[in-house]
Design a protein around this motif. Structure first.
Motif, short mmCIF file in Angstrom:
data_model
loop_
_atom_site.label_atom_id
_atom_site.label_comp_id
_atom_site.label_asym_id
_atom_site.label_seq_id
_atom_site.Cartn_x
_atom_site.Cartn_y
_atom_site.Cartn_z
N THR A 14 0.80 -1.41 -0.13
CA THR A 14 -0.06 -0.06 -0.09
C THR A 14 0.91 1.28 -0.17
O THR A 14 0.64 2.14 -0.72
CB THR A 14 -1.10 -0.03 1.08
N LEU A 15 1.82 1.11 0.66
CA LEU A 15 2.67 2.41 0.84
C LEU A 15 3.53 2.56 -0.63
O LEU A 15 3.72 3.81 -0.92
CB LEU A 15 3.90 2.31 2.10
N CYS A 16 3.72 1.57 -1.12
CA CYS A 16 4.43 1.69 -2.62
C CYS A 16 3.55 2.29 -3.37
O CYS A 16 3.80 2.82 -4.43
CB CYS A 16 4.80 0.37 -3.33
N PHE A 57 8.40 -6.90 -6.77
CA PHE A 57 8.08 -7.31 -8.15
C PHE A 57 6.87 -6.80 -8.41
O PHE A 57 6.47 -6.22 -9.56
CB PHE A 57 8.12 -8.42 -8.45
N ILE A 58 5.68 -7.00 -7.60
CA ILE A 58 4.46 -6.74 -7.84
C ILE A 58 4.20 -5.00 -7.97
O ILE A 58 3.46 -4.56 -8.88
CB ILE A 58 3.59 -7.15 -6.79
N ALA A 59 4.87 -4.40 -7.19
CA ALA A 59 4.63 -3.03 -6.83
C ALA A 59 4.51 -1.99 -8.12
O ALA A 59 3.50 -1.29 -8.42
CB ALA A 59 5.39 -2.35 -5.82
N PRO A 60 5.68 -2.07 -8.79
CA PRO A 60 5.63 -1.18 -10.17
C PRO A 60 4.64 -1.56 -11.25
O PRO A 60 4.10 -0.82 -11.63
CB PRO A 60 6.96 -1.07 -10.63
N ILE A 61 4.36 -2.84 -11.26
CA ILE A 61 3.40 -3.29 -12.17
C ILE A 61 1.80 -2.91 -11.79
O ILE A 61 1.08 -2.50 -12.75
CB ILE A 61 3.74 -4.74 -12.42
N LEU A 62 1.67 -3.37 -10.53
CA LEU A 62 0.42 -2.79 -9.72
C LEU A 62 0.09 -1.44 -9.88
O LEU A 62 -0.81 -0.89 -10.43
CB LEU A 62 0.19 -3.22 -8.60
N PHE A 64 1.48 0.79 -12.05
CA PHE A 64 1.15 1.20 -13.49
C PHE A 64 -0.41 0.64 -13.80
O PHE A 64 -1.01 1.63 -14.39
CB PHE A 64 2.21 0.49 -14.56
N MET A 65 -0.84 -0.40 -13.50
CA MET A 65 -2.15 -0.85 -13.83
C MET A 65 -3.11 -0.09 -12.97
O MET A 65 -4.20 0.17 -13.75
CB MET A 65 -2.43 -2.24 -13.42
N LEU A 66 -2.82 0.57 -11.96
CA LEU A 66 -3.75 1.47 -11.15
C LEU A 66 -3.73 2.84 -11.62
O LEU A 66 -4.63 3.40 -11.81
CB LEU A 66 -3.66 1.30 -9.66
N PHE A 67 -2.60 3.53 -11.88
CA PHE A 67 -2.30 4.71 -11.93
C PHE A 67 -1.69 5.05 -13.19
O PHE A 67 -1.35 6.40 -13.55
CB PHE A 67 -1.59 5.49 -10.77
N MET A 69 1.58 4.85 -14.09
CA MET A 69 2.81 5.39 -13.63
C MET A 69 3.57 4.06 -12.81
O MET A 69 2.87 3.75 -11.88
CB MET A 69 3.07 6.39 -12.97
N PRO A 70 4.73 3.69 -12.96
CA PRO A 70 5.62 4.27 -13.77
C PRO A 70 5.61 3.71 -15.25
O PRO A 70 4.58 2.44 -15.33
CB PRO A 70 7.14 3.56 -13.34
N PRO A 71 5.84 4.16 -16.19
CA PRO A 71 5.48 3.62 -17.46
C PRO A 71 5.99 2.24 -17.58
O PRO A 71 7.20 2.08 -17.09
CB PRO A 71 6.18 4.58 -18.55
N ILE A 72 5.37 1.27 -17.85
CA ILE A 72 5.57 -0.15 -17.88
C ILE A 72 6.86 -0.58 -18.73
O ILE A 72 7.61 -1.45 -18.16
CB ILE A 72 4.30 -0.95 -18.29
N PHE A 73 6.97 0.12 -19.91
CA PHE A 73 8.15 -0.31 -20.76
C PHE A 73 9.24 0.77 -21.10
O PHE A 73 8.54 1.92 -21.58
CB PHE A 73 7.69 -0.92 -21.84
N PRO A 74 10.26 0.87 -20.85
CA PRO A 74 11.15 -0.02 -20.10
C PRO A 74 11.29 0.11 -18.75
O PRO A 74 11.61 -0.73 -18.02
CB PRO A 74 12.58 0.01 -20.92
N ILE A 75 10.86 1.25 -18.10
CA ILE A 75 11.26 1.55 -16.66
C ILE A 75 10.40 0.58 -15.63
O ILE A 75 10.96 0.00 -14.98
CB ILE A 75 10.65 2.95 -16.42
N GLY A 76 9.20 0.46 -15.96
CA GLY A 76 8.40 -0.44 -14.95
C GLY A 76 8.91 -1.79 -14.87
O GLY A 76 9.03 -2.56 -13.68
N ILE A 77 9.16 -2.35 -16.27
CA ILE A 77 9.88 -3.50 -15.94
C ILE A 77 11.15 -3.77 -15.39
O ILE A 77 11.50 -4.73 -14.35
CB ILE A 77 9.77 -4.26 -17.59
N ALA A 78 11.91 -3.11 -15.79
CA ALA A 78 13.38 -3.04 -14.98
C ALA A 78 13.06 -2.73 -13.46
O ALA A 78 14.00 -3.29 -13.03
CB ALA A 78 14.18 -1.95 -15.59
#
Length: 182
Positions: A14-16, A57-62, A64-67, A69-78
């Motif tokens: 949640t904090l993420c 691993f879940i935080a940046p992908i989730l 991106f899906m919710l808000f 950000m961060p852009p999923i490719f390439p930033i979010g994946i890395a």
């Protein structure tokens, strides 16, 4: 114990989601302070490497899906691989060392180095696979030079939070019981 860890991991996830809103209006500040890294590093130390890696691993992908950000490719994946490495390394190293204040710093700094190397490897692989520009200078700049404010912020904040959790019994008791059982 598992319920307690699951609750702490959920709070960290949640904090993420929420902490980047503090810097979201000015992306350069958000990139420099890396607010999403704080709960992941904390989760690794409080809940162990497995929970830390999963939340990381879940935080940046989730997010991106919710808000978006961060852009999923390439930033979010890395970033997903970087944060997973942070969570895993902080948990594994912290558990392996005696519970002294200096070892919190050793765990934290080691995890930050491991995560940044993993981020560089992920970006390098994506650069090769998809023809994205990524050089050693870009790695040094992204992992260390522009990250200096975040590195300082993490070194100042995370040990204080871990020590507060130790005093409250949230870390030591959980890890001692796990070590005895495992």
């Amino acid at each position: 114990m598992r319920t307690k860890k699951l609750c702490i991991a959920g709070i960290c996830l949640t904090l993420c989601m929420l902490l980047p809103f503090l810097t979201g209006q000015i992306p350069q500040i958000g990139n420099a302070l890396s607010p999403m890294h704080i709960p992941v590093l904390l989760c690794g130390m409080l809940c162990g490497g497995t929970y830390g890696a999963l939340i990381g691993f879940i935080a940046p992908i989730l997010r991106f899906m919710l808000f978006g950000m961060p852009p999923i490719f390439p930033i979010g994946i890395a970033m997903a691989f970087e944060l997973a490495a942070y969570g895993m390394a902080s948990g594994v190293i912290y558990r392996a060392l005696p519970k002294k204040a200096i070892n919190i710093y050793i765990s934290l700094i080691s995890a930050m180095l491991v995560g940044r190397v993993v981020w560089g490897i992920a970006r390098f692989i994506m650069a090769l696979a998809f023809g994205i520009e990524f050089s050693f200078q870009m790695f040094l700049s992204g992992a260390f030079i522009t990250a200096i404010p975040g590195i300082i912020c993490h070194i100042l904040i995370i040990p204080i939070l871990v020590m507060a959790c130790q005093k409250a019994g949230a870390v030591l008791k959980a890890n001692e019981q796990e070590i005895k059982v495992g």
